[in-house]
Enzyme design. Structure first.
Site, PDB file in Angstrom:
ATOM      1  N   ARG A 257      34.951  20.357  56.314  1.00  0.00           N
ATOM      2  CA  ARG A 257      34.650  21.321  55.938  1.00  0.00           C
ATOM      3  C   ARG A 257      34.830  21.763  54.240  1.00  0.00           C
ATOM      4  NH1 ARG A 257      35.899  26.161  60.015  1.00  0.00           N
ATOM      5  NH2 ARG A 257      35.983  27.966  59.028  1.00  0.00           N
TER       6      ARG A 257
ATOM      7  N   ARG B 152      35.565  34.064  52.996  1.00  0.00           N
ATOM      8  CA  ARG B 152      34.989  33.074  53.884  1.00  0.00           C
ATOM      9  C   ARG B 152      33.906  32.547  53.495  1.00  0.00           C
ATOM     10  NH1 ARG B 152      36.284  35.335  59.473  1.00  0.00           N
ATOM     11  NH2 ARG B 152      35.287  33.179  59.880  1.00  0.00           N
TER      12      ARG B 152
ATOM     13  N   ARG C 119      39.532  38.879  65.689  1.00  0.00           N
ATOM     14  CA  ARG C 119      40.119  38.087  65.523  1.00  0.00           C
ATOM     15  C   ARG C 119      40.666  39.072  63.719  1.00  0.00           C
ATOM     16  NH1 ARG C 119      37.019  32.811  64.516  1.00  0.00           N
ATOM     17  NH2 ARG C 119      38.347  33.188  62.666  1.00  0.00           N
TER      18      ARG C 119
ATOM     19  N   ARG D  20      32.297  41.056  66.860  1.00  0.00           N
ATOM     20  CA  ARG D  20      32.489  39.875  67.554  1.00  0.00           C
ATOM     21  C   ARG D  20      33.939  40.477  67.992  1.00  0.00           C
ATOM     22  NH1 ARG D  20      32.960  34.003  65.206  1.00  0.00           N
ATOM     23  NH2 ARG D  20      34.931  34.104  63.909  1.00  0.00           N
TER      24      ARG D  20
ATOM     25  N   LYS E  19      28.519  29.554  65.478  1.00  0.00           N
ATOM     26  CA  LYS E  19      28.744  27.597  65.888  1.00  0.00           C
ATOM     27  C   LYS E  19      30.295  27.863  67.255  1.00  0.00           C
ATOM     28  CE  LYS E  19      31.174  27.198  62.453  1.00  0.00           C
ATOM     29  NZ  LYS E  19      31.186  28.410  60.922  1.00  0.00           N
TER      30      LYS E  19
HETATM   31  P1  AMP Z   1      37.123  29.573  62.044  1.00  0.00           P
HETATM   32  O1  AMP Z   1      37.443  29.608  63.551  1.00  0.00           O
HETATM   33  O2  AMP Z   1      36.275  28.270  62.499  1.00  0.00           O
HETATM   34  O3  AMP Z   1      35.705  30.601  61.630  1.00  0.00           O
HETATM   35  O4  AMP Z   1      38.311  29.427  60.874  1.00  0.00           O
HETATM   36  C1  AMP Z   1      39.550  30.659  60.499  1.00  0.00           C
HETATM   37  C2  AMP Z   1      40.334  30.234  59.427  1.00  0.00           C
HETATM   38  O5  AMP Z   1      40.888  28.979  59.993  1.00  0.00           O
HETATM   39  C3  AMP Z   1      38.830  29.553  58.278  1.00  0.00           C
HETATM   40  O6  AMP Z   1      39.139  30.843  57.843  1.00  0.00           O
HETATM   41  C4  AMP Z   1      40.535  28.791  57.893  1.00  0.00           C
HETATM   42  O7  AMP Z   1      41.274  29.249  57.317  1.00  0.00           O
HETATM   43  C5  AMP Z   1      41.091  28.134  59.090  1.00  0.00           C
HETATM   44  N1  AMP Z   1      40.264  26.822  59.118  1.00  0.00           N
HETATM   45  C6  AMP Z   1      39.805  26.701  60.156  1.00  0.00           C
HETATM   46  N2  AMP Z   1      39.075  25.324  60.259  1.00  0.00           N
HETATM   47  C7  AMP Z   1      39.786  24.718  59.138  1.00  0.00           C
HETATM   48  C8  AMP Z   1      39.267  23.173  58.277  1.00  0.00           C
HETATM   49  N3  AMP Z   1      38.308  22.370  58.943  1.00  0.00           N
HETATM   50  N4  AMP Z   1      39.700  22.952  56.887  1.00  0.00           N
HETATM   51  C9  AMP Z   1      40.754  24.195  56.971  1.00  0.00           C
HETATM   52  N5  AMP Z   1      40.900  25.527  57.039  1.00  0.00           N
HETATM   53  C10 AMP Z   1      39.974  25.550  58.903  1.00  0.00           C
END
Ligand code: AMP
Length: 217
Positions: free
Chosen positions: A90, A173, A162, A129, A15
């Protein structure tokens, strides 16, 4: 063409990479809740303090925290120019919040772009990554490595893995994605907004394929 896009797909489906390309090609801001939350954590803000623990476990941060961050970000924006939202919504409550924010601004989404990849690819991808803690650029050590080992091509910062890209956290996740996020696709499907694209395409083919996929009616 108006482009107000939500990009969807499981963690590790590409993404961030695809959204950054779309942001450049269409000259629209890339709004990514994961990066905004990581920034809040790094800055030690009140929201960051709340978010930290959820993020470390690979769980969703509470809706009111995330919804308010997104609402603030979208408020400053002329939405007619478009945007690409990455990592939001989400779950159903977030999707409803987004509908409300856009409705109040007299607008709506033009596309939901869904990236499709299999679970095996995701696990191997996330373990390789690396991302830039300063500018957010994302690399893959095999498919899209930086020019200089461990250094960001765009801003020169040292790349990091990360902490939530460890395998057991990734599995959690993926489960959260299946339970809470994937069902949103049905909703967007009913509205005729969903366009599908493979998440494992070579980087240089992405701009052309995105153009074709988004032009499809
Ligand atoms: P990402 O970088 O999109 O994979 O997000 C990393 C982490 O941030 C996720 O595993 C969640 O803990 C948190 N996170 C990101 N976007 C959201 C969202 N829209 N709602 C809730 N938690 C989020």
């Amino acid at each position: 063409m108006e482009t107000r896009i939500v990009i969807m797909g499981p963690p590790g489906s590409g993404k961030g990479t695809v959204a950054r390309i779309i942001s450049k090609v269409y000259c629209i801001p890339h709004i990514t809740t994961g990066d905004m939350l990581r920034e809040a954590v790094a800055e030690g803000t009140e929201r960051g303090e709340v978010a930290r623990d959820y993020m470390e476990r690979g769980a969703l941060v509470p809706d009111q925290v995330v919804n308010s961050i997104v609402e603030e970000r979208l408020t400053g924006l002329d939405l007619n120019d478009g945007f690409i939202l990455d990592g939001f919504p989400r779950n159903l409550r977030q999707a409803e919040a987004l509908d409300r924010i856009l409705r109040e601004k007299g607008t709506g989404l033009t596309h939901v772009l869904n990236l499709v990849v299999d679970d095996g690819t995701i696990i191997s991808r996330l373990s390789l990554r690396r991302s830039c803690p300063r500018c957010g650029a994302v690399y893959h050590l095999r498919n899209n490595p930086p020019e200089v080992d461990e250094i960001c091509d765009e801003c020169g910062a040292k790349l990091v893995q990360r902490s939530d890209d460890r395998e057991e956290i990734v599995r959690h996740r993926l489960q959260v994605y299946d339970e809470e996020t994937r069902p949103l696709l049905e909703r967007s499907q009913e509205a005729g907004l969903v366009r599908e694209m493979r998440g494992d395409l070579p980087i240089d083919e992405i701009p052309e394929i995105v153009r074709r996929v988004l032009a499809r009616s």
